[in-house]
Every structure is written in structure tokens, then in C-alpha cells.
Design a protein around this motif. Sequence first.
Motif, PDB file in Angstrom:
ATOM      1  N   ASN A 118      13.113 -19.417 -10.388  1.00  0.00           N
ATOM      2  CA  ASN A 118      13.908 -18.824 -11.403  1.00  0.00           C
ATOM      3  C   ASN A 118      15.134 -19.736 -10.762  1.00  0.00           C
ATOM      4  N   LYS A 119      15.398 -20.463 -10.901  1.00  0.00           N
ATOM      5  CA  LYS A 119      17.127 -21.343 -10.606  1.00  0.00           C
ATOM      6  C   LYS A 119      17.481 -21.720 -11.991  1.00  0.00           C
ATOM      7  N   PRO A 120      18.667 -20.857 -11.830  1.00  0.00           N
ATOM      8  CA  PRO A 120      19.427 -21.012 -12.673  1.00  0.00           C
ATOM      9  C   PRO A 120      19.767 -22.695 -13.660  1.00  0.00           C
ATOM     10  N   GLY A 121      20.120 -22.223 -14.461  1.00  0.00           N
ATOM     11  CA  GLY A 121      19.584 -23.841 -15.809  1.00  0.00           C
ATOM     12  C   GLY A 121      20.946 -24.491 -14.739  1.00  0.00           C
ATOM     13  N   ARG A 122      21.339 -25.934 -15.255  1.00  0.00           N
ATOM     14  CA  ARG A 122      21.736 -26.858 -14.965  1.00  0.00           C
ATOM     15  C   ARG A 122      22.122 -27.892 -16.138  1.00  0.00           C
ATOM     16  N   ASN A 123      21.297 -27.975 -17.028  1.00  0.00           N
ATOM     17  CA  ASN A 123      21.906 -28.136 -17.922  1.00  0.00           C
ATOM     18  C   ASN A 123      21.844 -27.837 -19.179  1.00  0.00           C
ATOM     19  N   ASN A 124      22.676 -28.411 -20.447  1.00  0.00           N
ATOM     20  CA  ASN A 124      22.991 -28.222 -21.782  1.00  0.00           C
ATOM     21  C   ASN A 124      23.362 -29.276 -22.672  1.00  0.00           C
ATOM     22  N   HIS A 125      22.057 -30.370 -22.377  1.00  0.00           N
ATOM     23  CA  HIS A 125      21.754 -31.881 -23.216  1.00  0.00           C
ATOM     24  C   HIS A 125      21.121 -31.103 -24.470  1.00  0.00           C
ATOM     25  N   PRO A 126      21.297 -31.777 -25.323  1.00  0.00           N
ATOM     26  CA  PRO A 126      20.234 -31.731 -26.584  1.00  0.00           C
ATOM     27  C   PRO A 126      19.042 -31.804 -26.865  1.00  0.00           C
ATOM     28  N   TYR A 127      18.583 -32.478 -25.491  1.00  0.00           N
ATOM     29  CA  TYR A 127      17.102 -32.969 -25.195  1.00  0.00           C
ATOM     30  C   TYR A 127      16.509 -31.844 -24.360  1.00  0.00           C
ATOM     31  N   PHE A 128      16.986 -31.325 -23.326  1.00  0.00           N
ATOM     32  CA  PHE A 128      17.268 -30.178 -23.188  1.00  0.00           C
ATOM     33  C   PHE A 128      16.645 -28.577 -22.877  1.00  0.00           C
ATOM     34  N   LYS A 129      15.415 -28.488 -22.217  1.00  0.00           N
ATOM     35  CA  LYS A 129      14.561 -27.014 -22.442  1.00  0.00           C
ATOM     36  C   LYS A 129      14.453 -26.767 -21.007  1.00  0.00           C
ATOM     37  N   ALA A 130      14.311 -25.409 -20.533  1.00  0.00           N
ATOM     38  CA  ALA A 130      14.136 -24.513 -19.453  1.00  0.00           C
ATOM     39  C   ALA A 130      13.309 -23.452 -20.105  1.00  0.00           C
ATOM     40  N   ILE A 131      11.579 -22.961 -19.113  1.00  0.00           N
ATOM     41  CA  ILE A 131      11.123 -22.519 -19.469  1.00  0.00           C
ATOM     42  C   ILE A 131      10.790 -21.998 -17.693  1.00  0.00           C
ATOM     43  N   GLN A 132       9.498 -21.035 -17.782  1.00  0.00           N
ATOM     44  CA  GLN A 132       9.155 -20.121 -16.991  1.00  0.00           C
ATOM     45  C   GLN A 132       7.644 -20.044 -16.753  1.00  0.00           C
ATOM     46  N   PHE A 133       7.418 -20.367 -17.582  1.00  0.00           N
ATOM     47  CA  PHE A 133       5.987 -20.400 -17.551  1.00  0.00           C
ATOM     48  C   PHE A 133       5.087 -20.770 -18.343  1.00  0.00           C
ATOM     49  N   GLU A 134       3.513 -21.454 -17.524  1.00  0.00           N
ATOM     50  CA  GLU A 134       2.783 -21.784 -18.654  1.00  0.00           C
ATOM     51  C   GLU A 134       2.553 -21.102 -20.004  1.00  0.00           C
ATOM     52  N   LYS A 135       2.640 -20.169 -20.501  1.00  0.00           N
ATOM     53  CA  LYS A 135       2.153 -20.312 -22.059  1.00  0.00           C
ATOM     54  C   LYS A 135       3.282 -20.542 -22.566  1.00  0.00           C
ATOM     55  N   ASP A 136       5.116 -20.333 -22.253  1.00  0.00           N
ATOM     56  CA  ASP A 136       6.197 -20.607 -22.640  1.00  0.00           C
ATOM     57  C   ASP A 136       5.722 -22.677 -22.704  1.00  0.00           C
ATOM     58  N   LEU A 137       5.154 -23.142 -22.403  1.00  0.00           N
ATOM     59  CA  LEU A 137       4.909 -24.150 -22.161  1.00  0.00           C
ATOM     60  C   LEU A 137       3.943 -24.567 -23.106  1.00  0.00           C
ATOM     61  N   CYS A 138       3.241 -23.721 -23.649  1.00  0.00           N
ATOM     62  CA  CYS A 138       1.917 -23.783 -24.592  1.00  0.00           C
ATOM     63  C   CYS A 138       2.490 -23.926 -26.015  1.00  0.00           C
ATOM     64  N   ASN A 139       3.425 -22.916 -25.835  1.00  0.00           N
ATOM     65  CA  ASN A 139       4.314 -22.729 -27.545  1.00  0.00           C
ATOM     66  C   ASN A 139       5.496 -23.426 -27.559  1.00  0.00           C
ATOM     67  N   LEU A 140       5.935 -23.369 -27.028  1.00  0.00           N
ATOM     68  CA  LEU A 140       7.424 -24.621 -26.464  1.00  0.00           C
ATOM     69  C   LEU A 140       6.261 -26.203 -27.306  1.00  0.00           C
ATOM     70  N   LEU A 141       5.501 -26.847 -26.846  1.00  0.00           N
ATOM     71  CA  LEU A 141       5.125 -28.097 -27.069  1.00  0.00           C
ATOM     72  C   LEU A 141       4.409 -27.570 -27.938  1.00  0.00           C
ATOM     73  N   SER A 142       4.103 -26.976 -28.763  1.00  0.00           N
ATOM     74  CA  SER A 142       2.832 -26.392 -30.045  1.00  0.00           C
ATOM     75  C   SER A 142       3.474 -25.976 -31.129  1.00  0.00           C
ATOM     76  N   ASN A 143       4.604 -25.744 -31.233  1.00  0.00           N
ATOM     77  CA  ASN A 143       5.956 -25.086 -32.094  1.00  0.00           C
ATOM     78  C   ASN A 143       6.842 -26.780 -32.880  1.00  0.00           C
ATOM     79  N   LEU A 144       6.410 -27.968 -31.617  1.00  0.00           N
ATOM     80  CA  LEU A 144       6.607 -29.178 -32.028  1.00  0.00           C
ATOM     81  C   LEU A 144       6.775 -29.951 -33.378  1.00  0.00           C
TER      82      LEU A 144
END
Length: 144
Positions: A118-144
Motif C-alpha cells: 500500500n505505497k503511494p503510486g508513483r507513475n502516471n504513465h498511460p500503460y500503468f495501473k496499480a492494484i492492491q488485491f488479487e481479485k483486482d488483478l483478476c478483474n482488471l486482466l479479465s476486462n482487457l
Amino acid sequence: MIYTRIAKKYLTLRPNFHECLLHLKESSVELFILTKGANAGQRSKIEVLGLRQYFDEDQNFISENLAYSKADVEIFNKITNSLACAKDEIIYSGVDWTNDIEGSLNSGWQAIYFNVHNKPGRNNHPYFKAIQFEKDLCNLLSNL
């Protein structure tokens, strides 16, 4: 040597990660592993964590075998060539800011920072996303 065997015995994936990997594999998402370290040690960890069922053998990339360190853009280029796809089609998720996120963004890949501390995000690159939990990773990748 005894310490290593004992430590590996207690390796586990984060909660719900097996379910996430299974869902992604069943959804025909092409998965790969990029890990740093010695081949024997990393292969042992992959085995202990039960990851072989999700990743084809030729999709396991270990830095020792590729002759570059994980943050070096060349390691990412070698994997891009091996996967035979465009750099911007590759999405890499990792927990280490320098080795995983900066390395992948610097090579033209998309990056998902698995911010487990839970460190503050350090990047505003258009190819960058930040998540904190496994379910967020799964949801994000499933929706791409």
C-alpha cells in the motif's frame, strides 16, 4: 542449504491467487512467468507454489537463463521476441517497483503494480495501473 529447504516448505501464494490464475487460463489469457534468480531455485519455487499447472514450460522465463537481470530492458526484449507479439500487447504484473514496473514500462510493456504494501503510486504513465488485491488483478486482466 537446510535453511533454504525449510523456507521453501512454507512458501505460499497470496489468498485467492490460484483461483485468479485458473480463471485467466480458462479465459485463454496467455500467461508467463518472469522471475529473477538462479534457475534451480526459481524452478523449485514454481513447483512448490503449484504454478506449473498455469504456465507452459516455454513460458517460464528465469533471469539466469536469459543472461540479463530483471530490470534490464534486454530481458524484456528477449521475452517479447519469444512471445512473438507487440510490446504494447504484453501486460506485466509485479510487486517490485524497480525490477517489475520500471523495467516493463521502460521496455514498452503495460504494467500493473501489485501494491501489496500500500505505497503511494508513483507513475502516471498511460500503460500503468496499480492494484492492491488479487481479485483486482483478476478483474482488471479479465476486462482487457
